[in-house]
Write a protein that holds these residues in place. Sequence first.
Motif, PDB file in Angstrom:
ATOM      1  N   LEU A 222       9.880   4.874   1.355  1.00  0.00           N
ATOM      2  CA  LEU A 222       8.547   4.397   1.688  1.00  0.00           C
ATOM      3  C   LEU A 222       8.626   3.364   2.799  1.00  0.00           C
ATOM      4  CD1 LEU A 222       7.463   3.737  -2.012  1.00  0.00           C
ATOM      5  CD2 LEU A 222       7.057   5.820  -0.691  1.00  0.00           C
TER       6      LEU A 222
ATOM      7  N   ALA B  81       6.592  -0.138   4.756  1.00  0.00           N
ATOM      8  CA  ALA B  81       5.931  -1.358   4.300  1.00  0.00           C
ATOM      9  C   ALA B  81       4.408  -1.306   4.469  1.00  0.00           C
ATOM     10  CB  ALA B  81       6.514  -2.559   5.044  1.00  0.00           C
ATOM     11  N   THR B  82       3.879  -0.131   4.790  1.00  0.00           N
ATOM     12  CA  THR B  82       2.426  -0.048   5.002  1.00  0.00           C
ATOM     13  C   THR B  82       1.652  -0.210   3.695  1.00  0.00           C
ATOM     14  OG1 THR B  82       2.524   2.325   4.680  1.00  0.00           O
ATOM     15  CG2 THR B  82       2.648   1.550   6.963  1.00  0.00           C
ATOM     16  N   ASP B  83       0.408  -0.664   3.835  1.00  0.00           N
ATOM     17  CA  ASP B  83      -0.448  -0.838   2.655  1.00  0.00           C
ATOM     18  C   ASP B  83      -0.550   0.456   1.871  1.00  0.00           C
ATOM     19  OD1 ASP B  83      -0.813  -3.315   3.599  1.00  0.00           O
ATOM     20  OD2 ASP B  83      -3.005  -3.216   3.821  1.00  0.00           O
TER      21      ASP B  83
ATOM     22  N   ILE C 188       2.631   1.214  -0.202  1.00  0.00           N
ATOM     23  CA  ILE C 188       2.878   0.293  -1.310  1.00  0.00           C
ATOM     24  C   ILE C 188       1.798   0.430  -2.378  1.00  0.00           C
ATOM     25  CG2 ILE C 188       3.103  -2.148  -1.947  1.00  0.00           C
ATOM     26  CD1 ILE C 188       4.619  -2.510   0.675  1.00  0.00           C
ATOM     27  N   GLU C 189       0.565   0.611  -1.954  1.00  0.00           N
ATOM     28  CA  GLU C 189      -0.477   0.810  -2.959  1.00  0.00           C
ATOM     29  C   GLU C 189      -0.215   2.103  -3.745  1.00  0.00           C
ATOM     30  OE1 GLU C 189      -4.590   0.491  -1.711  1.00  0.00           O
ATOM     31  OE2 GLU C 189      -5.164   0.269  -3.828  1.00  0.00           O
TER      32      GLU C 189
ATOM     33  N   THR D 183      12.790   3.710  -2.243  1.00  0.00           N
ATOM     34  CA  THR D 183      13.292   2.736  -1.288  1.00  0.00           C
ATOM     35  C   THR D 183      12.139   2.337  -0.381  1.00  0.00           C
ATOM     36  OG1 THR D 183      15.465   3.762  -1.295  1.00  0.00           O
ATOM     37  CG2 THR D 183      14.946   2.366   0.576  1.00  0.00           C
TER      38      THR D 183
ATOM     39  N   ILE E 104      11.435   0.456   2.958  1.00  0.00           N
ATOM     40  CA  ILE E 104      12.149  -0.090   4.104  1.00  0.00           C
ATOM     41  C   ILE E 104      11.289  -1.173   4.745  1.00  0.00           C
ATOM     42  CG2 ILE E 104      13.286   0.458   6.302  1.00  0.00           C
ATOM     43  CD1 ILE E 104      14.442   2.088   4.038  1.00  0.00           C
TER      44      ILE E 104
ATOM     45  N   ILE F 124       6.723  -7.293   2.075  1.00  0.00           N
ATOM     46  CA  ILE F 124       6.511  -6.272   1.044  1.00  0.00           C
ATOM     47  C   ILE F 124       6.148  -6.871  -0.320  1.00  0.00           C
ATOM     48  CG2 ILE F 124       7.670  -4.436  -0.252  1.00  0.00           C
ATOM     49  CD1 ILE F 124       9.196  -3.839   2.397  1.00  0.00           C
TER      50      ILE F 124
ATOM     51  N   LYS G 193       2.582  -7.792  -0.891  1.00  0.00           N
ATOM     52  CA  LYS G 193       1.755  -6.585  -0.977  1.00  0.00           C
ATOM     53  C   LYS G 193       1.880  -5.931  -2.352  1.00  0.00           C
ATOM     54  CE  LYS G 193       1.541  -5.199   3.868  1.00  0.00           C
ATOM     55  NZ  LYS G 193       1.781  -4.128   4.842  1.00  0.00           N
TER      56      LYS G 193
ATOM     57  N   PHE H 196      -1.408  -5.227  -4.580  1.00  0.00           N
ATOM     58  CA  PHE H 196      -1.879  -3.898  -4.995  1.00  0.00           C
ATOM     59  C   PHE H 196      -1.707  -3.658  -6.491  1.00  0.00           C
ATOM     60  CE2 PHE H 196      -1.292  -3.147  -0.376  1.00  0.00           C
ATOM     61  CZ  PHE H 196      -2.639  -2.904  -0.101  1.00  0.00           C
TER      62      PHE H 196
END
Lengths: 317, 339
Positions: free
Chosen positions: A296, A298-300, A303-304, B318, B320, B326, B329, B333
Amino acid sequence: MRLCLILRRKNLMYICHLIFKMNHKKMKGLKIIVLAKQVPDTRNVGKDAMKADGTVNRAALPAIFNPEDLNALELALRVKDNNPDASITIITMGPGRAAEIIREAMYRGADKGYVVTDRKFAGSDTLATSYALSLAIKKLAPYHLVIAGRQAIDGDTAQVGPQVAEKLGIPQITYAEEITSLKKGEISVKRRLERGVETVASSMPVVITAHSSAPECRSRHAKYTIKYKHARSLSELQDTSEDYLQLQKDRPYLLIEEWSVEDVGADVQQLGLSGSPTKVKKIENVIFTAKESKVLSATDKDIEGLMKELIENHTIG
Amino acid sequence: MHNIFVYCEIEDGQVAEVSLELLSKGRSLANRLKCKLEAVVIGSDIKGIEKQIFPFGADVVHIADDNRLYPYLTLPHAAIVRGLFEDEKPQIGLFGASSVGRDLAPRIASALKCGLTADCTSLEIGDHTENKTQKEYKDLLYQIRPAFGGNIIATIINPETRPQLATVREGVMKKEHVSSDHKGIVKNIDPSKWLKDEDFAIRIIERHIESRKVNIKNAGIIVAGGYGVGSKENFRLLYDLAAVLGGEVAGSRAAVDGGFIEHERQVGQTGVTVRPKLYIACGISGQIQHRAGMDQSAIIISVNNDPHAPINQIADYTIIGDITEIIPKMIKFYQKNTK
Ligand SMILES: Cc1cc2nc3c(=O)[nH]c(=O)nc-3n(C[C@H](O)[C@H](O)[C@H](O)COP(=O)(O)OP(=O)(O)OC[C@H]3O[C@@H](n4cnc5c(N)ncnc54)[C@H](O)[C@@H]3O)c2cc1C
Ligand SMILES: Cc1cc2nc3c(=O)[nH]c(=O)nc-3n(C[C@H](O)[C@H](O)[C@H](O)COP(=O)(O)OP(=O)(O)OC[C@H]3O[C@@H](n4cnc5c(N)ncnc54)[C@H](O)[C@@H]3O)c2cc1C
């Protein structure tokens, strides 16, 4: 103010020094035996030491002085610092090339060394190893201290020290961090335990095993490095020139003795595979295989998505 | 005769966790071998100690209670265990791979001339046929252990000698309460039968044992940080994430050495072995010594700015990128989706 501090510091150091002296009364002819093992460096098994199938290529690992045996040597050297007529003898059991670590110990201040070496020792487990080592130690009697490392980084058992002590019929002090005092016939040692420290006093002789939190071993001493540069075992001398052999004859302290099964008077039945109650049934190399892994960013969004997935499958929440 | 014996360590009147875990393992081995499970407790002022032990399935508890027997000293404990083993002839003897067990068990193995396997990660029962002689051995203890710095896993057996001795580290076996009303027999040992004056050659001058403050071992969720977290301040982020998820914070040795976190929270070969349902490794490269302590976790998430970090190979997910971006976030979320 500053001067006063320095003075006070000096005084304090002097007092510490006195206390140290008091606790370390000189003992005449103290004999210390250090057990040291030459091991493959298993700590940094890097990419170059890995074979194509992901297993370890042992031959590619450098042979080193077992790390905690260097701590053991340092504990011995510190005793000798306070008792200049003490002697330090290294015993190592292994192939002929293990003489390398004896030389290394000599460069740092050890006096003498023996390589216990014979094909008949091969395949020994810790019980057979400690039997052989204890016989070698007995040959050097009388001795006052036997100092081993806590654990060797290849076999990783930490069993040899206590087993040697049992075979010699003397007490043991494991996980030593510091020898806090050494007076006539009695030694005090600080031990590092899982969740604390303990200081114990013991009669001598005693077996001590050194923990990695004991002081690091000093580096080579120029004087000793020159003195012992040509120290060799008999098998190392096999193919050397006459001149070199003469040098050895003139300076007997350069000889690293080798002891065979007969030399230590061992019963062959108690050595090697026949003397080892433990048998290795199977060995698996730890293979570095990749598991199916979701990668994945590090974008929203990523992660969401992950957090939602973990909540839905009840991993979290 | 030929039962399974577990040496139980005592600290401040409590049976150590590792000993309770071994009793649980011993119980299942005893069921498999159809023999009894017996515990050995050596200490001082330990009247009633059996109450802590029976619920884990012991059939017999041997107790040596004498004021000279606590705190632990090698020689007197070794003399008693050795004497008891000579009389009772167990087929298996288990010890914690702890400061005490790893000091005691080799001494006993040497005296009884029997095999001892260090630091087992698994114990099973199985048969064996000797290649050379074709001799068959039934129901041996398979002692499975890593060696060579964790780079190989060996299965070790002791075909001929008894007892088969093994040490196991805390956290490796699962503690299982059999039943609160499981009852067994108490057998009191008279220590003077085996103790000699020479067994007290060592005396304790001083002792400082810290009580266990944090317990990452039993945490279901662990947020672990490595050297890549960068600072003690950044570790706050990990504590925040652990707090919202209801987990504990742990670290790699490099993080401990860097002073970011205390040693008690170190995971790995020279730290604690953990097996949570979720392990989030933040800025941890995943060297073998670290993985040895966490690779049994059910789900592993790696947060690392290096796509080739070795930890990623055993991770289920994983991410990155940089931990400072991170982790906040993840908190955000998580909170958004649980409200
Ligand atoms: C994969 C594998 C698993 C093994 N598992 C077991 C096992 O569970 N039980 C068992 O009994 N054996 C086992 N062995 C055998 C064991 O590794 C050898 O007997 C070895 O010679 C000594 O054990 P160690 O390396 O664990 O030493 P340790 O007991 O860890 O060594 C402690 C200290 O003893 C001294 N010492 C140890 N060996 C020597 C030596 N040769 N010369 C001088 N000083 C020495 C050193 O000071 C050292 O620091 C195993 C071997 C392998 C390859
Ligand atoms: C005998 C022995 C026993 C040992 N026992 C243990 C043990 O019990 N436990 C243990 O953990 N280690 C142990 N070690 C040490 C082990 O070999 C490693 O050195 C250690 O685990 C490395 O820790 P680390 O992953 O935190 O650090 P590093 O290897 O330095 O890794 C840091 C990681 O962080 C990443 N990173 C850097 N910056 C960022 C950022 N901003 N955001 C995201 N990622 C970032 C990097 O890409 C790297 O992957 C032992 C070693 C030996 C020799």
